[in-house]
Design a protein around this motif. Sequence first.
Motif, PDB file in Angstrom:
ATOM      1  N   GLY A 163       0.836  -1.108  -0.011  1.00 51.53           N
ATOM      2  CA  GLY A 163      -0.008   0.052  -0.030  1.00 51.53           C
ATOM      3  C   GLY A 163       0.991   1.267   0.131  1.00 51.53           C
ATOM      4  O   GLY A 163       1.973   1.015   0.563  1.00 51.53           O
ATOM      5  N   ASN A 164       0.399   2.235  -0.719  1.00 49.10           N
ATOM      6  CA  ASN A 164       1.122   3.440  -0.816  1.00 49.10           C
ATOM      7  C   ASN A 164       0.208   4.547  -0.870  1.00 49.10           C
ATOM      8  O   ASN A 164      -0.800   4.781  -1.675  1.00 49.10           O
ATOM      9  CB  ASN A 164       1.977   3.653  -1.886  1.00 49.10           C
ATOM     10  CG  ASN A 164       2.957   5.011  -1.846  1.00 49.10           C
ATOM     11  OD1 ASN A 164       2.995   5.336  -0.845  1.00 49.10           O
ATOM     12  ND2 ASN A 164       3.455   5.101  -3.109  1.00 49.10           N
ATOM     13  N   GLY A 165       0.037   5.408   0.221  1.00 49.15           N
ATOM     14  CA  GLY A 165      -0.946   6.450   0.352  1.00 49.15           C
ATOM     15  C   GLY A 165      -2.287   6.041   0.225  1.00 49.15           C
ATOM     16  O   GLY A 165      -2.735   5.170   0.873  1.00 49.15           O
ATOM     17  N   ALA A 166      -3.173   6.424  -0.912  1.00 51.66           N
ATOM     18  CA  ALA A 166      -4.465   6.001  -0.961  1.00 51.66           C
ATOM     19  C   ALA A 166      -4.656   4.726  -1.855  1.00 51.66           C
ATOM     20  O   ALA A 166      -5.588   4.435  -2.118  1.00 51.66           O
ATOM     21  CB  ALA A 166      -5.299   7.206  -1.476  1.00 51.66           C
ATOM     22  N   MET A 167      -3.402   4.362  -2.413  1.00 54.83           N
ATOM     23  CA  MET A 167      -3.476   3.346  -3.322  1.00 54.83           C
ATOM     24  C   MET A 167      -2.944   1.761  -2.573  1.00 54.83           C
ATOM     25  O   MET A 167      -2.194   1.781  -1.823  1.00 54.83           O
ATOM     26  CB  MET A 167      -2.519   3.250  -4.374  1.00 54.83           C
ATOM     27  CG  MET A 167      -2.661   4.850  -5.327  1.00 54.83           C
ATOM     28  SD  MET A 167      -4.377   4.934  -5.706  1.00 54.83           S
ATOM     29  CE  MET A 167      -4.309   3.642  -7.224  1.00 54.83           C
TER      30      MET A 167
ATOM     31  N   ILE B   6      -7.672   2.052  -6.158  1.00 52.06           N
ATOM     32  CA  ILE B   6      -7.732   3.255  -5.042  1.00 52.06           C
ATOM     33  C   ILE B   6      -8.285   2.543  -3.911  1.00 52.06           C
ATOM     34  O   ILE B   6      -9.352   1.820  -4.079  1.00 52.06           O
ATOM     35  CB  ILE B   6      -8.725   4.270  -5.673  1.00 52.06           C
ATOM     36  CG1 ILE B   6      -8.162   4.718  -6.974  1.00 52.06           C
ATOM     37  CG2 ILE B   6      -9.004   5.506  -4.665  1.00 52.06           C
ATOM     38  CD1 ILE B   6      -9.138   5.855  -7.682  1.00 52.06           C
ATOM     39  N   ASP B   7      -7.979   2.959  -2.564  1.00 52.94           N
ATOM     40  CA  ASP B   7      -8.534   2.532  -1.427  1.00 52.94           C
ATOM     41  C   ASP B   7      -9.676   3.274  -0.747  1.00 52.94           C
ATOM     42  O   ASP B   7      -9.435   3.967  -0.185  1.00 52.94           O
ATOM     43  CB  ASP B   7      -7.361   2.333  -0.346  1.00 52.94           C
ATOM     44  CG  ASP B   7      -7.816   1.386   0.579  1.00 52.94           C
ATOM     45  OD1 ASP B   7      -9.054   0.889   1.109  1.00 52.94           O
ATOM     46  OD2 ASP B   7      -7.384   1.313   1.874  1.00 52.94           O
ATOM     47  N   GLY B   8     -10.963   2.800  -1.621  1.00 50.29           N
ATOM     48  CA  GLY B   8     -12.020   3.666  -1.610  1.00 50.29           C
ATOM     49  C   GLY B   8     -12.546   3.707  -0.137  1.00 50.29           C
ATOM     50  O   GLY B   8     -13.487   4.666   0.261  1.00 50.29           O
ATOM     51  N   LEU B   9     -12.218   2.642   0.950  1.00 50.46           N
ATOM     52  CA  LEU B   9     -12.787   2.708   2.049  1.00 50.46           C
ATOM     53  C   LEU B   9     -11.473   3.109   3.271  1.00 50.46           C
ATOM     54  O   LEU B   9     -12.094   2.602   4.234  1.00 50.46           O
ATOM     55  CB  LEU B   9     -13.650   1.596   2.327  1.00 50.46           C
ATOM     56  CG  LEU B   9     -14.908   1.415   3.504  1.00 50.46           C
ATOM     57  CD1 LEU B   9     -15.644   2.473   3.279  1.00 50.46           C
ATOM     58  CD2 LEU B   9     -15.289  -0.002   3.484  1.00 50.46           C
ATOM     59  N   ALA B  10     -10.655   3.176   2.745  1.00 45.94           N
ATOM     60  CA  ALA B  10      -9.246   3.329   3.555  1.00 45.94           C
ATOM     61  C   ALA B  10      -9.537   2.211   4.451  1.00 45.94           C
ATOM     62  O   ALA B  10      -9.354   2.140   5.708  1.00 45.94           O
ATOM     63  CB  ALA B  10      -9.524   4.585   4.665  1.00 45.94           C
TER      64      ALA B  10
ATOM     65  N   LEU C 198      -4.544   7.846   7.530  1.00 47.59           N
ATOM     66  CA  LEU C 198      -3.152   8.549   7.093  1.00 47.59           C
ATOM     67  C   LEU C 198      -2.786   8.053   5.801  1.00 47.59           C
ATOM     68  O   LEU C 198      -1.497   8.291   5.364  1.00 47.59           O
ATOM     69  CB  LEU C 198      -2.063   8.461   8.098  1.00 47.59           C
ATOM     70  CG  LEU C 198      -2.526   9.169   9.569  1.00 47.59           C
ATOM     71  CD1 LEU C 198      -1.309   9.030  10.376  1.00 47.59           C
ATOM     72  CD2 LEU C 198      -2.731  10.435   9.341  1.00 47.59           C
ATOM     73  N   GLY C 199      -3.479   7.028   5.248  1.00 50.76           N
ATOM     74  CA  GLY C 199      -3.167   6.291   4.113  1.00 50.76           C
ATOM     75  C   GLY C 199      -1.867   5.348   4.339  1.00 50.76           C
ATOM     76  O   GLY C 199      -1.426   5.084   5.667  1.00 50.76           O
TER      77      GLY C 199
ATOM     78  N   VAL D 106      -5.514  11.564   3.272  1.00 48.75           N
ATOM     79  CA  VAL D 106      -4.568  11.990   2.353  1.00 48.75           C
ATOM     80  C   VAL D 106      -4.930  11.957   1.020  1.00 48.75           C
ATOM     81  O   VAL D 106      -3.821  12.090   0.172  1.00 48.75           O
ATOM     82  CB  VAL D 106      -3.170  11.408   2.855  1.00 48.75           C
ATOM     83  CG1 VAL D 106      -2.908  11.947   4.285  1.00 48.75           C
ATOM     84  CG2 VAL D 106      -3.228  10.123   2.576  1.00 48.75           C
ATOM     85  N   THR D 107      -5.906  11.291   0.839  1.00 48.92           N
ATOM     86  CA  THR D 107      -6.284  11.135  -1.093  1.00 48.92           C
ATOM     87  C   THR D 107      -6.176  12.472  -1.588  1.00 48.92           C
ATOM     88  O   THR D 107      -6.734  13.357  -1.178  1.00 48.92           O
ATOM     89  CB  THR D 107      -7.751  10.515  -0.780  1.00 48.92           C
ATOM     90  OG1 THR D 107      -7.794   9.363  -0.199  1.00 48.92           O
ATOM     91  CG2 THR D 107      -7.854   9.938  -2.325  1.00 48.92           C
ATOM     92  N   PRO D 108      -5.284  12.410  -2.625  1.00 49.14           N
ATOM     93  CA  PRO D 108      -5.216  13.651  -3.362  1.00 49.14           C
ATOM     94  C   PRO D 108      -6.655  13.993  -4.068  1.00 49.14           C
ATOM     95  O   PRO D 108      -7.241  12.989  -4.587  1.00 49.14           O
ATOM     96  CB  PRO D 108      -4.128  13.481  -4.634  1.00 49.14           C
ATOM     97  CG  PRO D 108      -3.357  12.078  -3.890  1.00 49.14           C
ATOM     98  CD  PRO D 108      -4.338  11.450  -3.166  1.00 49.14           C
ATOM     99  N   ASP D 109      -6.513  15.502  -4.401  1.00 48.86           N
ATOM    100  CA  ASP D 109      -8.162  15.892  -4.909  1.00 48.86           C
ATOM    101  C   ASP D 109      -8.266  15.061  -6.052  1.00 48.86           C
ATOM    102  O   ASP D 109      -9.414  14.841  -6.540  1.00 48.86           O
ATOM    103  CB  ASP D 109      -8.007  17.191  -5.138  1.00 48.86           C
ATOM    104  CG  ASP D 109      -8.240  18.204  -3.801  1.00 48.86           C
ATOM    105  OD1 ASP D 109      -7.920  17.431  -2.655  1.00 48.86           O
ATOM    106  OD2 ASP D 109      -8.049  19.307  -3.884  1.00 48.86           O
ATOM    107  N   LYS D 110      -7.356  14.922  -6.827  1.00 45.67           N
ATOM    108  CA  LYS D 110      -7.434  14.236  -8.278  1.00 45.67           C
ATOM    109  C   LYS D 110      -7.957  12.884  -8.199  1.00 45.67           C
ATOM    110  O   LYS D 110      -8.406  12.232  -8.857  1.00 45.67           O
ATOM    111  CB  LYS D 110      -6.217  14.427  -9.471  1.00 45.67           C
ATOM    112  CG  LYS D 110      -4.870  13.600  -8.776  1.00 45.67           C
ATOM    113  CD  LYS D 110      -3.984  14.000 -10.019  1.00 45.67           C
ATOM    114  CE  LYS D 110      -2.623  13.162  -9.601  1.00 45.67           C
ATOM    115  NZ  LYS D 110      -2.189  13.161  -8.323  1.00 45.67           N
TER     116      LYS D 110
END
Length: 442
Positions: free
Chosen positions: A46-50, A60-64, A71-72, A419-423
């Motif tokens: 895992g890395n950030g929101a991914m 994308i880890d849509g449910l964290a 914190l990702g 921490v998911t980026p806006d894009k």
Amino acid sequence: MFEEACMRGYNHCAVLHDLLSRDLASLIHPQHDPAVHRAGRVWVRGNGAMLTDADGKEYIDGLAGLWNVVLGHGRRELADAAREQMETLGYASGYAGSSNPRAVELAERLGQLTYPNINRFFFTSGGAEANETAIKVARSYWKLRGRPAKTKVISRELGYHGTTLAAMSATGIAGYWPQFEPRVPGFSHVAPLSADALEQAILREGPDTVAMFLAEPVIGVGGVIVPPDDYFPRIREICDRHDVLFAADEVITGFGRTGKWFGLEHWNVAPDIVQFAKAITSGYFPFGGVGVSDAIARSLDEAPGPWMHAYTYSAHPVGCAVALRTLQIIDEENLVAEAARKGALLIEALRSRLGDHPHVGEIRGKGLMCAVEFVKDRATKAPFAPEEQVGPRIHADAVARGLFSRVRGDTFVLAPPFVTPDKVLERISDILAAAARTVLPA
Ligand SMILES: Cc1ncc(COP(=O)(O)O)c(C=O)c1O
């Protein structure tokens, strides 16, 4: 090692197949279902929101994770906090007569962050244990106050409080019960958004027999249900009028998810007991707990003998260290405000892409927890027949497009890391809209 094999580009499919069949032969999973699992995914990184699965594909880890990895993924600071604590003191008892510095620091910090009337904390290994603790706190409180008949627990339909036996009995999603009944006696449920329903239930049960009311500020697992603004102020008033403790299950809403540190802050209400877990360690260590009002803490302090509630892993020093670091990062990176801003952005993006879809009944949320509800008839909100499997099919299509989250029935829920980026939030909306158009052509 499997992760290394993936990194070196070995035949992923064969490795995954082998791992899944070994998994099926050796593991029993939460919500165990071999048919679902056969088409499962094995997460390796895992890395950030991914998240990356064993096929090397990114999602994308849509449910964290399960609403917890705020914190990702891949936060070295949390690994460092755990390692440093493990090297210094990997475990110590938290039973009366023992403590550790991280537990004291964490309890002090939570005293600053939670509601003003809540300054004393008991730690657990997760959310269900926190709810069990809250229930036992409430019962013991009334016994200590000389009202031993006050033992009943009222909670809400669609509420989710975990699956240990008492937490399961408080959970108001009926599918969790039949395989394990009988439920714990003395538990009942009321309609989720009617304060009158609570008062009627208290009067029906008899106020002298009701210990507590248990509710999530925003129902999460039950489908992200946000109350009207007058709901919790009225709940507080009804509980006070009938001497019923109000316990807020903030296992999802605690630590910023709704855009405030704690969910009831939206309505200027304070509970008597608050349960938390998940985000407190960003999911990196199994951890949770309860905070209790000063009045409850006083009654425990003044009890004639010890309070016979205990877990081996209460106040685990490593959990406390990871929690302290998590709370520090939430603070430093201004993530509570970010959750509010990103939640608004996500809802707006979903509305712009799906707001006029003929099968979208509602797009709702609070902060960075939201839901898109798919219905057969937009005007009447009539649902699809369960056999149509609309929610699971939309979920499967979204997964194929690189978004992993969960559905409850035909409601698609989203709670990505803070921490998911806006894009990436825009991308979540694009994927869900494409999945909806594929499964439910307009
Ligand atoms: C509101 C709420 N309470 C309690 C729990 C149970 O937590 P755990 O699975 O850590 O026992 C959950 C889990 O999703 C939850 O969402």
